[in-house]
Write an enzyme that holds these catalytic residues in place. Structure first.
Site, PDB file in Angstrom:
ATOM      1  N   GLU A 265      43.567  25.345  48.090  1.00  0.00           N
ATOM      2  CA  GLU A 265      44.321  24.215  47.523  1.00  0.00           C
ATOM      3  C   GLU A 265      45.527  24.772  46.792  1.00  0.00           C
ATOM      4  O   GLU A 265      45.403  25.734  46.034  1.00  0.00           O
ATOM      5  CB  GLU A 265      43.508  23.452  46.448  1.00  0.00           C
ATOM      6  CG  GLU A 265      42.420  22.578  46.944  1.00  0.00           C
ATOM      7  CD  GLU A 265      41.696  21.813  45.819  1.00  0.00           C
ATOM      8  OE1 GLU A 265      42.139  21.842  44.656  1.00  0.00           O
ATOM      9  OE2 GLU A 265      40.677  21.188  46.136  1.00  0.00           O
ATOM     10  N   GLU A 321      45.081   9.766  45.005  1.00  0.00           N
ATOM     11  CA  GLU A 321      43.719   9.229  45.016  1.00  0.00           C
ATOM     12  C   GLU A 321      43.417   8.544  43.687  1.00  0.00           C
ATOM     13  O   GLU A 321      43.269   9.205  42.668  1.00  0.00           O
ATOM     14  CB  GLU A 321      42.723  10.377  45.264  1.00  0.00           C
ATOM     15  CG  GLU A 321      42.873  11.003  46.637  1.00  0.00           C
ATOM     16  CD  GLU A 321      42.111  12.320  46.761  1.00  0.00           C
ATOM     17  OE1 GLU A 321      40.872  12.286  46.829  1.00  0.00           O
ATOM     18  OE2 GLU A 321      42.754  13.389  46.784  1.00  0.00           O
ATOM     19  N   LYS A 324      40.179   9.487  41.201  1.00  0.00           N
ATOM     20  CA  LYS A 324      39.900  10.785  40.589  1.00  0.00           C
ATOM     21  C   LYS A 324      39.936  10.612  39.076  1.00  0.00           C
ATOM     22  O   LYS A 324      40.804   9.924  38.535  1.00  0.00           O
ATOM     23  CB  LYS A 324      40.946  11.818  41.021  1.00  0.00           C
ATOM     24  CG  LYS A 324      40.794  12.220  42.478  1.00  0.00           C
ATOM     25  CD  LYS A 324      41.458  13.549  42.743  1.00  0.00           C
ATOM     26  CE  LYS A 324      40.605  14.687  42.198  1.00  0.00           C
ATOM     27  NZ  LYS A 324      41.236  16.006  42.411  1.00  0.00           N
ATOM     28  N   GLU A 330      45.901  14.123  38.116  1.00  0.00           N
ATOM     29  CA  GLU A 330      44.830  14.228  39.107  1.00  0.00           C
ATOM     30  C   GLU A 330      44.977  13.159  40.191  1.00  0.00           C
ATOM     31  O   GLU A 330      44.601  13.377  41.329  1.00  0.00           O
ATOM     32  CB  GLU A 330      43.458  14.077  38.441  1.00  0.00           C
ATOM     33  CG  GLU A 330      43.057  15.250  37.574  1.00  0.00           C
ATOM     34  CD  GLU A 330      42.869  16.529  38.379  1.00  0.00           C
ATOM     35  OE1 GLU A 330      42.348  16.461  39.502  1.00  0.00           O
ATOM     36  OE2 GLU A 330      43.259  17.603  37.881  1.00  0.00           O
TER      37      GLU A 330
END
Ligand code: NAG
Ligand code: NAG
Ligand code: NAG
Ligand code: NAG
Ligand code: NAG
Ligand code: NAG
Ligand code: NAG
Ligand code: NAG
Length: 463
Positions: A265, A321, A324, A330
């Site tokens: 990542e 997203e 999260k 995040e």
């Protein structure tokens, strides 16, 4: 064509052949912690449209694997963290997991990496820590028994496995992990010719020390900033290389100098909370485009400690997203909005020259925010959930919601959204200093815009 050019061509061809399957190709992390994301078949189309060559999922979701059938994407799948403890003790369980999650797709999906857990050593769960390497051995035995020869076994770790990362040559694993976990893990990775899968975020390192680390150095766009490691004399031109080499030196320190890195990542948030710094579209596009350029260069660039080495990599993430947890960043690591639109143009093949991109919106939060912040109801908040969150917030602290009770200054207009915004702000103003967050399961967001109305003054925090 001159002889020299020809020789150079042959040489780079040799280099690319010798690196074999581990080509300098990039992919995406397809996280699914959103309730508004595109369905798997559409997501796979989007991944291909971004020119990704690899994709990682955080489980073995059969709907996604179904959608990946027949594509050329090299796929990484993951054994969920909560299964590790049992799998580490029971070969039958490992066999069953591989048989039911991998076997049905092995002939139609290019499953290349089977990752055992995600950032296991970041949690504080000792039982799972100790299960990690035994579980990897068991999963490998299952994969071997079934004859799935192309699958490598690994486990993504975060930079927090290091207790020292600066200067890079001082890179050292956490002492409590070294003998017990890191050495057996590295032995496994070395013996099986697998990779050290690393999650690496220059954003977080920079954001924790923006005074001493220059933003351009973290974004890989500095042309005039270098750092020379006094231990090795190696000169660094960006923070990403520095972080990678810290891991390289940590491995070397415990006797494993040759294990390859795989960037499991990396990325940079395109947005975040008002009290966070440097999370914006400009920086996100700049970092990701620079990383793509570096990691798709031919021949490979590598890092100062490992010049010329191929670094396969996955950018986090496909989507923003919304489910999260944690800070706002995040929820803003995507290349795409949940509806599938690009947040900014990007091409993972590295073939689009930077000059072809339109100018980006100027960053507005590269300096720490100074001023007041409120915590208000998020745009698409579910009203049923909002009622319970309002109740929760009002139950915390002292007199948190007095002004929104009948007769209070903020009672009228009797609107759920206004009252919940009052409750969230009032809660956060009392509890931020002891770790309270402005999140409420995604129902709340920070704002620098004063939501007060009429004679109702909504509490704020001041930075
Ligand atoms: C692990 O095994 C125990 C005992 O068999 C079982 O009770 C538990 O549910 C299992 N845990 C998971 C996450 O499957
Ligand atoms: C291992 O897992 C299998 C399958 O769930 C179960 O039948 C068996 O009892 C387990 N063995 C042990 C020793 O727990
Ligand atoms: C090197 O790492 C050790 C811990 O492993 C740390 O105590 C020391 O301060 C580091 N050296 C430098 C120059 O940062
Ligand atoms: C790592 O693997 C290489 C090649 O298989 C081997 O020669 C070497 O001894 C291994 N290193 C360690 C420390 O086990
Ligand atoms: C590097 O260049 C930039 C832009 O040209 C300039 O703003 C900055 O001050 C320079 N930094 C150093 C350390 O010289
Ligand atoms: C997708 O969502 C973004 C952000 O909410 C919005 O700006 C954009 O217009 C949307 N695109 C489409 C095609 O609906
Ligand atoms: C709101 O959340 C509740 C459960 O918390 C759920 O039952 C309901 O379907 C949601 N409503 C909408 C419109 O999503
Ligand atoms: C609420 O008031 C009580 C008693 O006055 C005090 O002990 C407590 O710390 C207060 N709590 C908060 C969150 O301010």
């Amino acid at each position: 064509m001159g002889l020299l050019t020809l020789l150079l061509l042959c040489f780079s061809l040799l280099l690319s052949l010798s690196s074999g399957e581990v080509s300098q190709t990039l992919g995406l992390c397809y996280g699914q912690l959103g309730n508004n994301l595109q369905p798997p078949p559409k997501s796979v189309q989007l991944i291909k449209a971004l020119n990704a060559k690899r994709v990682k999922i955080y489980d073995a979701n059969p709907k996604i694997l179904e959608a990946l059938k027949g594509t050329n994407l090299q796929v990484s799948i993951m054994v969920p963290n909560q299964l590790l403890a049992n799998i580490s003790k029971n070969q039958t369980l490992a066999d069953e997991w591989v048989r039911s999650n991998v076997a049905p797709f092995i002939s139609t999906v290019k499953i290349r990496y089977l990752l055992v857990g995600n950032e296991i050593l970041t949690s504080s769960d000792e039982v799972t820590h100790n299960s990690l390497v035994p579980a990897m051995h068991r999963i490998r035995a299952s994969v071997k028994a079934l004859g799935f020869k192309k699958i490598k076994i690994g486990t993504p770790l975060a930079m927090d496995v290091l207790e020292s990362s600066f200067p890079p040559s001082n890179g050292t694993f956490r002492a409590d992990f070294t003998g017990r976990i890191m050495k057996p893990l590295l032995q496994f990775l070395n013996r099986t010719k697998s990779f050290f899968f690393l999650d690496v975020y220059p954003f977080f390192s920079w954001a924790s020390d923006p005074v001493n680390i220059k933003l351009e150095y973290a974004l890989l766009s500095a042309t005039n900033i270098t750092y020379t490691d006094p231990g090795t004399g190696l000169t660094y031109t960006n923070l990403f290389d520095q972080m990678l080499d810290a891991v390289v030196f940590a491995m070397k320190r415990v006797g494993f100098p040759d294990i390859r890195l795989f960037i499991a990542e990396t990325g940079w948030p395109n947005g975040g909370d008002v009290d966070q710094i440097g999370a914006n579209i400009f920086n996100s596009a700049t970092f990701n485009r620079n990383i793509i350029k570096k990691l798709t260069a031919k021949p490979a660039v590598g890092t100062p400690a490992r010049p010329g080495t191929a670094l396969p990599a996955l950018i986090f993430a496909l989507y923003n997203e919304n489910q999260k947890t944690g800070q706002g960043t995040e929820r803003h690591f995507g290349l795409l909005y949940p509806n599938g639109s690009n947040i900014y143009p990007i091409d993972l093949s590295g073939k689009t020259p930077p000059s072809e991109y339109e100018p980006l919106p100027k960053p507005t939060n590269n300096e720490p925010y100074k001023g007041k912040i409120w915590c208000v109801v998020a745009e698409d908040a579910n009203r049923t959930d909002l009622v319970s969150a309002l109740g929760y917030a009002c139950g915390q602290g002292n007199g948190t919601c007095d002004p929104i009770r009948p007769g209070g200054k903020c009672y009228r207009p009797n609107s759920l959204v206004r009252q919940a915004s009052y409750a969230f702000s009032s809660y956060w103003a009392q509890f931020r200093k002891v770790g309270g967050t402005c999140y409420f399961n995604g129902l709340a967001v920070q704002t620098a815009k004063d939501p007060s109305y009429g004679s109702c003054k909504i509490p704020s925090i001041t930075l």
